[in-house]
Design a protein around this motif. Structure first.
Motif, PDB file in Angstrom:
ATOM      1  N   LEU A   1      -5.233   9.762  34.237  1.00 39.23           N
ATOM      2  CA  LEU A   1      -6.635   9.517  34.568  1.00 39.23           C
ATOM      3  C   LEU A   1      -6.829   9.890  36.031  1.00 39.23           C
ATOM      4  O   LEU A   1      -6.021   9.511  36.889  1.00 39.23           O
ATOM      5  CB  LEU A   1      -7.005   8.049  34.355  1.00 39.23           C
ATOM      6  N   THR A   2      -7.897  10.618  36.334  1.00 39.77           N
ATOM      7  CA  THR A   2      -8.234  10.947  37.716  1.00 39.77           C
ATOM      8  C   THR A   2      -9.444  10.128  38.135  1.00 39.77           C
ATOM      9  O   THR A   2     -10.455  10.086  37.433  1.00 39.77           O
ATOM     10  CB  THR A   2      -8.546  12.443  37.873  1.00 39.77           C
ATOM     11  N   VAL A   3      -9.336   9.447  39.266  1.00 38.88           N
ATOM     12  CA  VAL A   3     -10.443   8.665  39.803  1.00 38.88           C
ATOM     13  C   VAL A   3     -10.773   9.176  41.195  1.00 38.88           C
ATOM     14  O   VAL A   3      -9.901   9.671  41.922  1.00 38.88           O
ATOM     15  CB  VAL A   3     -10.109   7.161  39.837  1.00 38.88           C
ATOM     16  N   GLN A   4     -12.044   9.065  41.574  1.00 36.12           N
ATOM     17  CA  GLN A   4     -12.515   9.531  42.875  1.00 36.12           C
ATOM     18  C   GLN A   4     -12.635   8.373  43.855  1.00 36.12           C
ATOM     19  O   GLN A   4     -13.088   7.289  43.492  1.00 36.12           O
ATOM     20  CB  GLN A   4     -13.866  10.220  42.742  1.00 36.12           C
ATOM     21  N   VAL A   5     -12.236   8.637  45.068  1.00 40.20           N
ATOM     22  CA  VAL A   5     -12.469   7.732  46.186  1.00 40.20           C
ATOM     23  C   VAL A   5     -13.122   8.580  47.267  1.00 40.20           C
ATOM     24  O   VAL A   5     -12.440   9.282  48.009  1.00 40.20           O
ATOM     25  CB  VAL A   5     -11.165   7.098  46.703  1.00 40.20           C
ATOM     26  N   GLY A   6     -14.448   8.561  47.326  1.00 36.13           N
ATOM     27  CA  GLY A   6     -15.150   9.497  48.188  1.00 36.13           C
ATOM     28  C   GLY A   6     -14.859  10.915  47.745  1.00 36.13           C
ATOM     29  O   GLY A   6     -15.024  11.267  46.574  1.00 36.13           O
ATOM     30  N   SER A   7     -14.345  11.723  48.672  1.00 39.49           N
ATOM     31  CA  SER A   7     -14.016  13.117  48.338  1.00 39.49           C
ATOM     32  C   SER A   7     -12.576  13.272  47.853  1.00 39.49           C
ATOM     33  O   SER A   7     -12.153  14.384  47.512  1.00 39.49           O
ATOM     34  CB  SER A   7     -14.233  14.007  49.564  1.00 39.49           C
ATOM     35  N   LYS A   8     -11.838  12.187  47.821  1.00 38.38           N
ATOM     36  CA  LYS A   8     -10.430  12.262  47.415  1.00 38.38           C
ATOM     37  C   LYS A   8     -10.275  12.002  45.910  1.00 38.38           C
ATOM     38  O   LYS A   8     -10.982  11.178  45.337  1.00 38.38           O
ATOM     39  CB  LYS A   8      -9.590  11.234  48.179  1.00 38.38           C
ATOM     40  N   SER A   9      -9.321  12.707  45.342  1.00 47.60           N
ATOM     41  CA  SER A   9      -8.956  12.474  43.944  1.00 47.60           C
ATOM     42  C   SER A   9      -7.635  11.730  43.905  1.00 47.60           C
ATOM     43  O   SER A   9      -6.689  12.090  44.598  1.00 47.60           O
ATOM     44  CB  SER A   9      -8.812  13.805  43.192  1.00 47.60           C
ATOM     45  N   LEU A  10      -7.593  10.695  43.080  1.00 44.86           N
ATOM     46  CA  LEU A  10      -6.362   9.931  42.895  1.00 44.86           C
ATOM     47  C   LEU A  10      -5.935  10.100  41.441  1.00 44.86           C
ATOM     48  O   LEU A  10      -6.673   9.743  40.521  1.00 44.86           O
ATOM     49  CB  LEU A  10      -6.597   8.463  43.220  1.00 44.86           C
ATOM     50  N   LEU A  11      -4.758  10.652  41.250  1.00 42.63           N
ATOM     51  CA  LEU A  11      -4.234  10.871  39.907  1.00 42.63           C
ATOM     52  C   LEU A  11      -3.402   9.666  39.493  1.00 42.63           C
ATOM     53  O   LEU A  11      -2.402   9.342  40.141  1.00 42.63           O
ATOM     54  CB  LEU A  11      -3.372  12.133  39.867  1.00 42.63           C
ATOM     55  N   LEU A  12      -3.813   9.028  38.411  1.00 40.70           N
ATOM     56  CA  LEU A  12      -3.051   7.926  37.830  1.00 40.70           C
ATOM     57  C   LEU A  12      -2.255   8.479  36.667  1.00 40.70           C
ATOM     58  O   LEU A  12      -2.817   9.053  35.732  1.00 40.70           O
ATOM     59  CB  LEU A  12      -3.983   6.811  37.368  1.00 40.70           C
ATOM     60  N   LYS A  13      -0.950   8.314  36.716  1.00 41.64           N
ATOM     61  CA  LYS A  13      -0.053   8.887  35.727  1.00 41.64           C
ATOM     62  C   LYS A  13       0.770   7.783  35.083  1.00 41.64           C
ATOM     63  O   LYS A  13       1.515   7.069  35.767  1.00 41.64           O
ATOM     64  CB  LYS A  13       0.865   9.911  36.400  1.00 41.64           C
ATOM     65  N   GLN A  14       0.648   7.636  33.751  1.00 39.96           N
ATOM     66  CA  GLN A  14       1.471   6.658  33.059  1.00 39.96           C
ATOM     67  C   GLN A  14       2.863   7.229  32.844  1.00 39.96           C
ATOM     68  O   GLN A  14       3.034   8.307  32.298  1.00 39.96           O
ATOM     69  CB  GLN A  14       0.864   6.283  31.706  1.00 39.96           C
TER      70      GLN A  14
END
Length: 319
Positions: free
Chosen positions: A156-169
């Motif tokens: 799942l990719t979530v946004q924090v402002g202009s940053k992308s945070l990739l969540l990987k199980q």
């Protein structure tokens, strides 16, 4: 030479570019880390802490360090262990994200269960004394069980402002649904308990190959700053050290399984000399127990039995 890349001191560490880590030495039972990512006035928290007092202190420090942390929009729970989610109720995040497997695991356990256990340690003999040593510093009373309200599987990719945070199980391995939180722009990753740095990892769930593969995945990333679930901030050296440990105990446990040793005897027999400086060596008992199940043995999978076994190994390894 230690595996830490920054001073291992209690409190908030500014990682640069809007990344923060909250560290709790010595990194042993319950003394977990958490992380914060902020950008463009938005913020995301990775994990909370074992009790409300500790989580309050962390959030206050984050609020003072960055105005964006005064209203955290998103909370990520890397896994279901209580020292990474017992403080969820204090964050006020609109979204609490975890893997589907982590939500199911959290639904089956609650802070009240541990509170009840700790109320009764005086009647539990040596295991109770061991539990007091591990968990006595924490206050499990009055915690509201606050569960994730958004789940995913795989990525799942979530946004924090202009940053992308990739969540990987990457779980099941440490627990049923472990995830990693990776910010490529900052070459930063929060690993939850996929990494215990300078402390023995604990293989609650398995299979161990999933955990080794998770280490390989981290090593494949463009990452410079690695915030573990426990222990000092590290880099890829720390990842390699955990991978080496897991491979070693897998191989050593298999030799003893084939020789017919019991879980306890194998745990006592495996040399941990190369990891003498790592804390919580009694976790070898759970690691061997889980590995034996992988090898085909019919062994107790109950958490209570695991603490009985660790308490026994703890006493006898010290003597």
């Amino acid at each position: 030479m230690g595996l830490g890349t920054r001073p291992y001191t209690r409190g908030l560490h500014d990682l640069g570019s809007g990344g923060y880590a909250w560290l709790q030495p010595d990194g042993g039972w319950g003394w977990s880390n958490a992380g914060l990512v902020v950008d463009s006035g938005q913020s995301l928290l990775v994990d909370t802490l074992f009790d409300l007092k500790l989580t309050h202190e962390m959030l206050d420090a984050m609020h003072k360090a960055n105005a964006a942390a005064k209203q955290i929009e998103t909370l990520v729970n890397t896994h279901a262990n209580a020292d990474h989610c017992n403080g969820n109720e204090l964050v006020g995040a609109k979204e609490i994200i975890a893997s589907s497997a982590t939500l199911r695991e959290m639904e089956q356990d609650s802070p009240e269960r541990l509170a009840q256990i700790m109320r009764n340690t005086s009647s539990m003999g040596p295991t109770g004394a061991y539990l007091e040593e591990c968990f006595g510093p924490f206050d499990f009373e009055g915690i509201t069980h606050t569960l994730p309200n958004r789940t995913f599987e795989n990525v799942l990719t979530v946004q924090v402002g202009s940053k992308s945070l990739l969540l990987k199980q990457v779980g099941p391995c440490h627990t049923k649904g472990d995830i990693l939180a990776y910010c490529e722009q900052d070459r930063l990753i929060f690993t939850g308990d996929i990494l215990f740095i300078e402390g023995h990892p604990i293989l609650w769930e398995g299979p161990v190959e999933n955990w080794i593969s998770a280490c390989d995945y981290i090593l494949s990333l463009n990452v410079e700053t690695v915030v573990p679930g426990h222990g000092p901030i590290t880099d890829k050296r720390g990842v390699r050290a955990v991978k080496s440990y897991l491979s070693y105990i897998r191989d050593e446990a298999h030799v003893r399984y084939q020789s017919g040793l019991s879980v306890y005897d194998a745990a006592m027999d495996i040399s941990l000399t190369d990891f003498d400086s790592w804390g919580d060596a009694e976790r070898i008992a759970v690691n061997v127990q889980t590995l034996y199940r992988e090898f085909g043995a019919d062994v107790d999978a109950e958490r209570a039995g695991a603490f009985d076994l660790m308490a026994r190994v703890y006493r006898n390894r010290k003597s």
